[in-house]
Design an enzyme around this catalytic site. Structure first.
Site, PDB file in Angstrom:
ATOM      1  N   LYS A  44      38.159  33.633  49.485  1.00 28.08           N
ATOM      2  CA  LYS A  44      37.877  33.630  48.043  1.00 28.08           C
ATOM      3  C   LYS A  44      39.171  33.465  47.245  1.00 28.08           C
ATOM      4  O   LYS A  44      40.269  33.612  47.801  1.00 28.08           O
ATOM      5  CB  LYS A  44      37.202  34.957  47.675  1.00 28.08           C
ATOM      6  N   ARG A 142      30.574  49.950  43.274  1.00 24.68           N
ATOM      7  CA  ARG A 142      30.812  48.643  42.654  1.00 24.68           C
ATOM      8  C   ARG A 142      29.519  47.857  42.885  1.00 24.68           C
ATOM      9  O   ARG A 142      28.501  48.219  42.321  1.00 24.68           O
ATOM     10  CB  ARG A 142      32.050  48.000  43.299  1.00 24.68           C
ATOM     11  N   HIS A 174      31.066  47.860  51.704  1.00 25.73           N
ATOM     12  CA  HIS A 174      32.501  47.639  51.491  1.00 25.73           C
ATOM     13  C   HIS A 174      33.207  48.973  51.239  1.00 25.73           C
ATOM     14  O   HIS A 174      32.716  49.810  50.500  1.00 25.73           O
ATOM     15  CB  HIS A 174      32.653  46.703  50.285  1.00 25.73           C
ATOM     16  N   ARG A 230      35.549  41.514  58.070  1.00 26.23           N
ATOM     17  CA  ARG A 230      35.838  40.558  56.994  1.00 26.23           C
ATOM     18  C   ARG A 230      37.331  40.660  56.646  1.00 26.23           C
ATOM     19  O   ARG A 230      37.736  41.531  55.894  1.00 26.23           O
ATOM     20  CB  ARG A 230      35.004  40.886  55.744  1.00 26.23           C
ATOM     21  N   TYR A 274      65.107  37.321  26.839  1.00 25.05           N
ATOM     22  CA  TYR A 274      64.528  37.913  25.626  1.00 25.05           C
ATOM     23  C   TYR A 274      64.725  39.425  25.564  1.00 25.05           C
ATOM     24  O   TYR A 274      64.509  40.134  26.544  1.00 25.05           O
ATOM     25  CB  TYR A 274      63.028  37.632  25.577  1.00 25.05           C
ATOM     26  N   CYS A 321      60.433  34.960  31.652  1.00 28.10           N
ATOM     27  CA  CYS A 321      59.869  34.237  30.504  1.00 28.10           C
ATOM     28  C   CYS A 321      58.669  33.410  30.973  1.00 28.10           C
ATOM     29  O   CYS A 321      58.297  33.446  32.134  1.00 28.10           O
ATOM     30  CB  CYS A 321      60.922  33.325  29.886  1.00 28.10           C
ATOM     31  N   MET A 322      58.100  32.653  30.073  1.00 30.34           N
ATOM     32  CA  MET A 322      56.904  31.883  30.420  1.00 30.34           C
ATOM     33  C   MET A 322      57.192  30.806  31.469  1.00 30.34           C
ATOM     34  O   MET A 322      56.407  30.593  32.393  1.00 30.34           O
ATOM     35  CB  MET A 322      56.313  31.227  29.168  1.00 30.34           C
ATOM     36  N   ASP A 323      58.356  30.171  31.336  1.00 30.78           N
ATOM     37  CA  ASP A 323      58.664  29.021  32.192  1.00 30.78           C
ATOM     38  C   ASP A 323      59.875  29.236  33.087  1.00 30.78           C
ATOM     39  O   ASP A 323      60.176  28.374  33.912  1.00 30.78           O
ATOM     40  CB  ASP A 323      58.975  27.786  31.334  1.00 30.78           C
TER      41      ASP A 323
HETATM   42  C1  PLP Z   1      37.941  40.527  49.267  1.00 27.97           C
HETATM   43  C2  PLP Z   1      36.961  41.146  50.150  1.00 27.97           C
HETATM   44  C3  PLP Z   1      37.232  41.337  51.514  1.00 27.97           C
HETATM   45  C4  PLP Z   1      38.584  41.071  52.131  1.00 27.97           C
HETATM   46  O1  PLP Z   1      39.418  42.196  51.881  1.00 27.97           O
HETATM   47  P1  PLP Z   1      40.890  42.263  52.501  1.00 27.97           P
HETATM   48  O2  PLP Z   1      41.362  43.619  52.138  1.00 27.97           O
HETATM   49  O3  PLP Z   1      41.665  41.185  51.834  1.00 27.97           O
HETATM   50  O4  PLP Z   1      40.754  42.051  53.953  1.00 27.97           O
HETATM   51  C5  PLP Z   1      36.221  41.805  52.323  1.00 27.97           C
HETATM   52  N1  PLP Z   1      35.013  42.094  51.817  1.00 27.97           N
HETATM   53  C6  PLP Z   1      34.725  41.954  50.506  1.00 27.97           C
HETATM   54  C7  PLP Z   1      33.387  42.297  50.009  1.00 27.97           C
HETATM   55  C8  PLP Z   1      35.680  41.498  49.631  1.00 27.97           C
HETATM   56  O5  PLP Z   1      35.391  41.380  48.336  1.00 27.97           O
END
Ligand code: PLP
Length: 390
Positions: A44, A142, A174, A230, A274, A321-323
């Site tokens: 992702k 969540r 999760h 995951r 700055y 800075c920005m750039d």
């Molecule tokens: C992002 C995410 C992961 C991966 O987590 P890591 O800590 O980067 O391994 C696994 N499961 C879900 C639901 C996530 O949103």
């Protein structure tokens, strides 16, 4: 042969390293090679800044059976790029529509009855069976179904399965605190997950994969591996639980580098950048780095992070800075055109994304995911001698 153009500022991603990391993680979670713990590489957010499609292809080559993304759009982008394997996505809003992912054989996530209904409706229209994974909230508060809603959700999923509209391919949850292995929430969540699996089994569901662990869970908590892990961050070679994880030989895949635009002396007492938040205590030389917060270089790194020029750590002076921003070369020989590494592998002493995270009071996830802007990203595979500029 034309000379290669000088890179003002670039992100170099080593795909061979991603393959190495994914293969290493597969061995770590399945030490006996039993094949019972499958690997989902999470790609992702543009592969945590490493390039989603390229990282996904590297993960597949290293044996990842699954890819994980947040949004439907990300899943569809993987399909558009030619990925035909198992892909799970887990974040959508009501009304977004499930026709595309169902038609593309993407596994979608449901945590409420209305969403499950939307998915079944899409399947009905398409005259096919949607692959659905049910998500239970085991304590992150969540996404995910509440424990109170879970029995109704699994019962409805079982009815839809009987009608051939959905196939419940997975049940998952999760962790909230997997980067703190001794946190009591981990035990509580795993127990809640096992209970949710029992409830689902009693309702007649037989999912292909039950999964709970992200990178830190996968590495630090073998009991949480179930059928699938995951892994996001660790696939890119960064440590998901600094101070807790054993050295597995994971290697950071991203190096962020630039070319110094200018080098010049400044006098004692000169204020830099700055707000003059840094005043040179003595005469020194400074280098101008042509990237800034517009490119995802965190402004919180002002006066705290370090870079690497000429084989030495070089502190950021004054505000980002920005750039652009300024680094202190402390009178050493350096000139415009020299390379400056913001962060990389760390093998030679150069700063890492983890160093930048600590300097900024954040996590390495945020450092690599946000870097971008006008940086040009380049994928390399030194083992194959191939380069794919974007
Ligand atoms: C992002 C995410 C992961 C991966 O987590 P890591 O800590 O980067 O391994 C696994 N499961 C879900 C639901 C996530 O949103």
């Amino acid at each position: 042969m034309s000379p290669s153009p000088v890179a003002r500022a670039e992100i170099v991603v080593d795909l061979a390293v991603i393959r190495h990391n994914v293969a290493t993680l597969r061995r770590a979670v399945d030490p006996e090679g039993a094949g019972t713990v499958r690997m989902m590489t999470v790609v992702k957010a543009d592969g945590y800044g490493h390039g989603m499609v390229e990282s996904a292809a590297a993960a597949r080559e290293a044996g990842a059976e699954w890819l994980g993304v947040a949004t439907v759009d990300e899943a569809m982008a993987l399909r558009a790029a030619g990925d035909t394997g198992r892909v799970l996505c887990w974040l959508a809003v009501p009304g977004e529509g499930y026709a595309d992912p169902v038609a593309a054989d993407v596994d979608v996530t449901a945590a409420t009855l209305p969403v499950l209904g939307e998915i079944a409706e899409a399947a009905h229209h398409l005259q096919r069976t949607a692959r659905v994974q049910l998500k239970i909230d085991t304590g992150l508060s969540r996404g995910g179904a509440t424990a109170a809603d879970w029995p109704d959700l699994v019962a409805e999923a079982a009815r839809l399965e009987e009608r051939g509209l959905v196939r419940v391919t997975g049940i998952w949850s999760h962790f909230a605190c997997s980067d703190e292995p001794d946190h009591p929430a981990n035990d509580a969540q795993e127990e809640a997950f096992r209970h949710a699996l029992d409830v689902a089994a009693a309702a007649g569901l037989r999912p292909e994969v039950r999964h709970l662990a992200n990178s830190a869970g996968a590495l630090l908590r073998p009991s949480s591996r179930f059928d699938l892990v995951r892994c996001g961050l660790a696939s890119y070679g960064l440590d998901p639980a600094p101070g807790h994880t054993a050295d597995l030989g994971l290697v950071p895949a991203m190096t962020v580098r630039a070319t110094l635009a200018l080098v010049k002396p400044i006098a004692a007492g000169a204020g830099v950048s700055y707000g003059h938040t840094w005043i040179a205590p003595q005469p020194t030389t400074v280098g101008l780095v042509p990237a800034g917060y517009g490119d995802g270089v965190p402004r919180h790194a002002s006066n705290t992070a370090e870079t690497w020029v000429g084989g030495k750590r070089r502190p950021v002076r004054g505000r980002i800075c920005m750039d652009q921003f300024v680094v202190d070369l402390e009178g050493d020989q350096a000139e415009a055109g020299d390379e400056v590494v913001l962060f990389g592998i760390g093998r030679d002493g150069e700063p890492t994304a983890q160093d930048w995270a600590e300097a900024c009071g954040t996590i390495s996830y945020e450092i690599v995911t946000r870097i971008g802007g006008r940086f040009v990203r380049r994928h390399v595979q030194p083992d194959r001698g191939a380069e794919d500029p974007e």
